[in-house]
Motif scaffolding. Structure first.
Motif, short mmCIF file in Angstrom:
data_model
loop_
_atom_site.label_atom_id
_atom_site.label_comp_id
_atom_site.label_asym_id
_atom_site.label_seq_id
_atom_site.Cartn_x
_atom_site.Cartn_y
_atom_site.Cartn_z
N THR A 106 0.96 -1.03 0.11
CA THR A 106 -0.15 0.05 0.16
C THR A 106 0.61 1.43 0.08
O THR A 106 0.55 2.44 -0.82
N GLN A 107 2.23 1.67 0.42
CA GLN A 107 2.89 2.06 0.75
C GLN A 107 3.49 2.94 -0.37
O GLN A 107 3.42 3.95 -0.65
N LYS A 108 3.77 2.00 -1.46
CA LYS A 108 3.73 2.18 -3.01
C LYS A 108 3.13 3.02 -3.25
O LYS A 108 3.47 4.54 -3.86
N VAL A 109 2.15 3.03 -3.91
CA VAL A 109 0.79 3.66 -4.25
C VAL A 109 0.30 4.93 -3.45
O VAL A 109 0.27 6.42 -3.92
N GLU A 110 0.43 5.24 -1.69
CA GLU A 110 0.46 6.16 -1.07
C GLU A 110 1.45 7.38 -1.26
O GLU A 110 1.38 8.01 -1.90
N SER A 111 3.05 6.85 -1.53
CA SER A 111 4.14 8.09 -2.11
C SER A 111 3.25 8.61 -3.55
O SER A 111 3.89 9.74 -3.47
N VAL A 112 3.01 7.71 -4.53
CA VAL A 112 2.72 8.30 -6.11
C VAL A 112 1.78 9.03 -5.35
O VAL A 112 1.45 10.47 -6.32
N ASN A 113 0.72 9.03 -4.89
CA ASN A 113 -0.56 9.86 -4.61
C ASN A 113 -0.48 10.77 -4.25
O ASN A 113 -0.67 12.15 -4.43
N ARG A 114 0.60 10.86 -2.97
CA ARG A 114 1.12 12.21 -2.40
C ARG A 114 1.70 13.14 -2.97
O ARG A 114 1.32 13.77 -3.35
N TYR A 115 2.88 12.18 -4.11
CA TYR A 115 3.82 13.15 -5.33
C TYR A 115 2.52 14.09 -5.85
O TYR A 115 2.82 15.07 -6.27
N LEU A 116 1.53 12.80 -6.20
CA LEU A 116 0.77 13.30 -7.64
C LEU A 116 -0.24 15.09 -6.25
O LEU A 116 -0.01 16.30 -7.53
N GLU A 117 -0.47 14.26 -5.23
CA GLU A 117 -0.77 15.97 -4.60
C GLU A 117 -0.49 17.52 -4.66
O GLU A 117 -0.40 18.66 -4.67
N GLU A 118 1.23 16.72 -4.60
CA GLU A 118 1.97 17.42 -3.74
C GLU A 118 2.01 18.78 -5.39
O GLU A 118 3.23 19.45 -5.10
N ASN A 119 2.36 17.48 -6.74
CA ASN A 119 2.63 18.58 -7.74
C ASN A 119 2.22 18.56 -8.82
O ASN A 119 2.22 18.44 -9.97
N GLN A 120 0.81 19.12 -7.98
CA GLN A 120 -0.43 19.67 -9.36
C GLN A 120 0.39 20.69 -10.31
O GLN A 120 0.93 21.80 -10.00
#
Length: 120
Positions: A106-120
């Motif tokens: 789960t952490q790998k997907v959460e890391s990608v989603n967090r990056y996408l949210e922070e870098n919109q």
């Protein structure tokens, strides 16, 4: 789900060889033209879910997280479930081996989603 208690293989530094494995197992031959491949695949998924290891199934692969011996024992059992209905079976495996790390399924997907949210 919680991790199972299978035997693990020690990696470098005495740590356990934890991993996430993506695998796909399916019959290449079924008994008759009306037979569904999904029935055999469902039996393989049943084996994975009964293992107690963290897992996830999508349209193409099943992800399984645990130690080397326990993960590959589940893959073998899932493959055997498909082999019961097909004399020829396809198995594809990809592994990310990262010693001493858990929760990556789960952490790998959460890391990608967090990056996408922070870098919109």
């Amino acid at each position: 789900m919680t991790a199972g208690t299978g035997t693990a293989t020690a990696g470098s530094g005495g740590r356990l060889a934890g991993m996430i494995v993506a695998f796909s197992v399916a019959p290449t031959i079924v008994g008759d033209e009306s037979a569904e491949m999904s029935d055999a695949v469902a039996e393989a998924v049943r084996v994975v879910r009964a293992s107690g290891l963290p897992n996830e199934t999508n349209a193409m692969f099943t992800l399984l997280e645990g130690e080397w011996d326990e993960v590959f024992a589940v893959i073998k059992e899932a493959t055997d479930a498909v082999r019961k209905v097909s004399p020829r079976t396809s198995l594809v495996i990809k592994a990310d081996i990262r010693e001493g790390v858990t929760g990556q399924i789960t952490q790998k997907v959460e890391s990608v989603n967090r990056y996408l949210e922070e870098n919109q």
